[in-house]
Design a protein around this motif. Sequence first.
Motif, PDB file in Angstrom:
ATOM      1  N   GLY A 220     -10.002  -1.087 -18.271  1.00 42.67           N
ATOM      2  CA  GLY A 220      -9.913  -0.349 -17.001  1.00 42.67           C
ATOM      3  C   GLY A 220      -8.528   0.242 -16.831  1.00 42.67           C
ATOM      4  N   ALA A 221      -8.464   1.458 -16.237  1.00 38.76           N
ATOM      5  CA  ALA A 221      -7.163   2.076 -15.955  1.00 38.76           C
ATOM      6  C   ALA A 221      -7.361   3.107 -14.854  1.00 38.76           C
ATOM      7  N   PHE A 222      -6.264   3.497 -14.215  1.00 42.36           N
ATOM      8  CA  PHE A 222      -6.354   4.403 -13.064  1.00 42.36           C
ATOM      9  C   PHE A 222      -5.731   5.775 -13.320  1.00 42.36           C
ATOM     10  N   ILE A 223      -4.613   5.786 -14.064  1.00 44.64           N
ATOM     11  CA  ILE A 223      -3.928   7.064 -14.342  1.00 44.64           C
ATOM     12  C   ILE A 223      -3.686   7.169 -15.845  1.00 44.64           C
ATOM     13  N   GLY A 224      -3.813   8.386 -16.375  1.00 48.53           N
ATOM     14  CA  GLY A 224      -3.379   8.667 -17.747  1.00 48.53           C
ATOM     15  C   GLY A 224      -2.315   9.744 -17.645  1.00 48.53           C
ATOM     16  N   ALA A 225      -1.152   9.538 -18.232  1.00 51.35           N
ATOM     17  CA  ALA A 225      -0.071  10.516 -18.070  1.00 51.35           C
ATOM     18  C   ALA A 225       0.562  10.837 -19.410  1.00 51.35           C
ATOM     19  N   ILE A 226       0.875  12.108 -19.608  1.00 51.74           N
ATOM     20  CA  ILE A 226       1.545  12.537 -20.833  1.00 51.74           C
ATOM     21  C   ILE A 226       2.953  13.007 -20.484  1.00 51.74           C
ATOM     22  N   TYR A 227       3.931  12.434 -21.171  1.00 51.29           N
ATOM     23  CA  TYR A 227       5.305  12.928 -21.106  1.00 51.29           C
ATOM     24  C   TYR A 227       5.695  13.221 -22.551  1.00 51.29           C
ATOM     25  N   GLN A 415      -0.249   7.005  -3.531  1.00 52.02           N
ATOM     26  CA  GLN A 415      -0.277   7.157  -2.071  1.00 52.02           C
ATOM     27  C   GLN A 415      -1.517   7.923  -1.622  1.00 52.02           C
ATOM     28  N   HIS A 416      -1.817   9.007  -2.304  1.00 55.05           N
ATOM     29  CA  HIS A 416      -2.944   9.866  -1.915  1.00 55.05           C
ATOM     30  C   HIS A 416      -4.272   9.105  -1.961  1.00 55.05           C
ATOM     31  N   THR A 417      -4.435   8.254  -2.974  1.00 54.86           N
ATOM     32  CA  THR A 417      -5.716   7.560  -3.169  1.00 54.86           C
ATOM     33  C   THR A 417      -5.737   6.190  -2.500  1.00 54.86           C
ATOM     34  N   LYS A 418      -4.608   5.801  -1.888  1.00 55.55           N
ATOM     35  CA  LYS A 418      -4.480   4.458  -1.281  1.00 55.55           C
ATOM     36  C   LYS A 418      -4.875   3.389  -2.299  1.00 55.55           C
ATOM     37  N   GLN A 421      -4.093  -0.454  -1.730  1.00 52.89           N
ATOM     38  CA  GLN A 421      -5.034  -1.187  -0.883  1.00 52.89           C
ATOM     39  C   GLN A 421      -6.320  -1.444  -1.650  1.00 52.89           C
ATOM     40  N   GLU A 422      -6.743  -0.436  -2.407  1.00 46.48           N
ATOM     41  CA  GLU A 422      -8.000  -0.534  -3.152  1.00 46.48           C
ATOM     42  C   GLU A 422      -7.997  -1.714  -4.129  1.00 46.48           C
ATOM     43  N   VAL A 423      -6.878  -1.922  -4.819  1.00 49.05           N
ATOM     44  CA  VAL A 423      -6.870  -3.002  -5.826  1.00 49.05           C
ATOM     45  C   VAL A 423      -6.564  -4.373  -5.210  1.00 49.05           C
ATOM     46  N   GLY A 424      -6.172  -4.396  -3.943  1.00 49.83           N
ATOM     47  CA  GLY A 424      -5.972  -5.681  -3.262  1.00 49.83           C
ATOM     48  C   GLY A 424      -4.663  -6.361  -3.642  1.00 49.83           C
ATOM     49  N   SER A 425      -4.443  -7.538  -3.040  1.00 51.22           N
ATOM     50  CA  SER A 425      -3.119  -8.164  -3.165  1.00 51.22           C
ATOM     51  C   SER A 425      -2.791  -8.588  -4.593  1.00 51.22           C
ATOM     52  N   ILE A 460       4.433  -2.631  -3.723  1.00 47.44           N
ATOM     53  CA  ILE A 460       3.469  -1.731  -4.385  1.00 47.44           C
ATOM     54  C   ILE A 460       4.015  -1.302  -5.750  1.00 47.44           C
ATOM     55  N   GLY A 461       5.311  -0.991  -5.799  1.00 45.99           N
ATOM     56  CA  GLY A 461       5.919  -0.552  -7.059  1.00 45.99           C
ATOM     57  C   GLY A 461       5.674  -1.555  -8.180  1.00 45.99           C
ATOM     58  N   GLU A 462       5.755  -2.837  -7.835  1.00 42.59           N
ATOM     59  CA  GLU A 462       5.580  -3.866  -8.864  1.00 42.59           C
ATOM     60  C   GLU A 462       4.125  -3.993  -9.332  1.00 42.59           C
ATOM     61  N   LYS A 463       3.215  -3.425  -8.585  1.00 37.99           N
ATOM     62  CA  LYS A 463       1.802  -3.459  -9.006  1.00 37.99           C
ATOM     63  C   LYS A 463       1.528  -2.508 -10.170  1.00 37.99           C
TER      64      LYS A 463
END
Length: 495
Positions: A220-227, A415-418, A421-425, A460-463
Amino acid sequence: MAPTPSSSSASTGSGPNALDSALTSIRTSLALPTTSLNLLVQRFVTLMDQGLAEKGADMAMIPAFVTGVPDGTETGTYLALDLGGTNLRVCEVKLKGDGTFDITQEKYKVSDALKQGPVSDLMEYIAQSVDVFLTDYGSSSDQDVLNMGFTFSFPVEQTAIAKGTLIKWTKGFNCPDAPGKDVVQLLQTALDRKHIKVKVNALVNDTVGALLAHSYHSGGAFIGAIYGTGTNGAYVANVEEVKKLHFGEKGSGADANRPKKMLINTEWGGFDDDAQSRPSGTGLTITPWDNYVDRTSIRPRHHAFEKMISGMYLGEVARAIMVSLIDRLLLFSGWSSPAMDTQYGFDTALISAIQGDKTEASDAKSATRKALVGTMGIKEEHVSDLDVETVRTVCDLVALRAARLSAVPIAATIQHTKQAQEVGSEGKIKVGVDGSVVEYLPGFQDRMKAALVEMLGEKIGEKVVFGLAKDGSGVGAALCALQAVKQEREGHVIV
Ligand code: BGC
């Protein structure tokens, strides 16, 4: 050769004071304090909404027509084709169903003539490369016609999982007759013409590939980013947020088949593309060196954000700054070299080498001196210890800004997708990253992470957990080809 700019208040002069004040001004121009980062996040969120609501926005927010992510149990053998990085790559990927895969692959060089000539020549060359690959390596698949995922890492207006028209070229490609054409159809025609038994059943951006590959690998993953050569990201959106997508009438058969999730290719390289024409302080700050890099690039005023972050341009930004110091007699006593005077003459790989160099400035064998004297051809007697330190500072400031800017889209998407909160504590937000900049620029990931914590707060950053999504364009394209077969069976209706 076009001249490089110095800042408007610049004057020539020598001595440590003039250099100090020049470096202070460079530092200030490239600095991104937390307040500026937060402003950029706000602007990014606004532009995400705009791109999700209407077609043709600068930050295009393109639906990828991929409605789910893998969990690692997938199996099968698929072909993958990767165009958009440094080379063209053909791969056969065998998914083993346990988060791992076997890959056979070959790289083929794409000449500048092909990158900028008629698109039929480019497609003909790609089809020929697939042919050569299948002749050289054969295929272990038992299918008569092989399914192939096509990673095409340029902005495409996608209308189905295997259909999409090129919006514009980036990263040095510029076949003039390609924009507006369906790239899958172009490739399929070239393959059919050669009687190659391959069906292009998925069109994939490399960010979507990175997301799928990371998801396969880590469940499972939420973002894929290319740099890498360029920069961009994809994320998993809730379908109801994608206002520009239309489904059948509520309650109709089509509506019943509406998927819940949709991967979005943001094309964040185009973030704030109109920054040059808006008042300063309302978005991206374009320095004179950025403007120079942009105006001398193949496509001025397009993907300005990418030109501050990605591997194709970072070396050029650093070169522009160094040349401005040379012109003010503050570096190398005013001497330059043909390589230093050449557009793209200072490769981003040199920034990585210089950033990794921890030796004394006087060390004759240091990586910095090797880069300046050996690679760039600056005469040894013109490189003082102070020059070595100045070059290190310039490279570091350019790299630091790139890392901090790179964190903005991640913070904004969360932030946009919240998503927190969605993934919980206890939950984590998994981000698959790939590309030469994130892989080889020392400290890039740590600096990104630090900026994220500044923008999102520690909790949140540490998540956010970064993982290297190695080879998203290969295995990700194969996973997309598999997903296309699955979706065809499920029959999602999207128009
Ligand atoms: C392209 C994107 C791509 C990115 C990274 C950008 O120039 O527009 O489609 O994902 O580079 O390769």
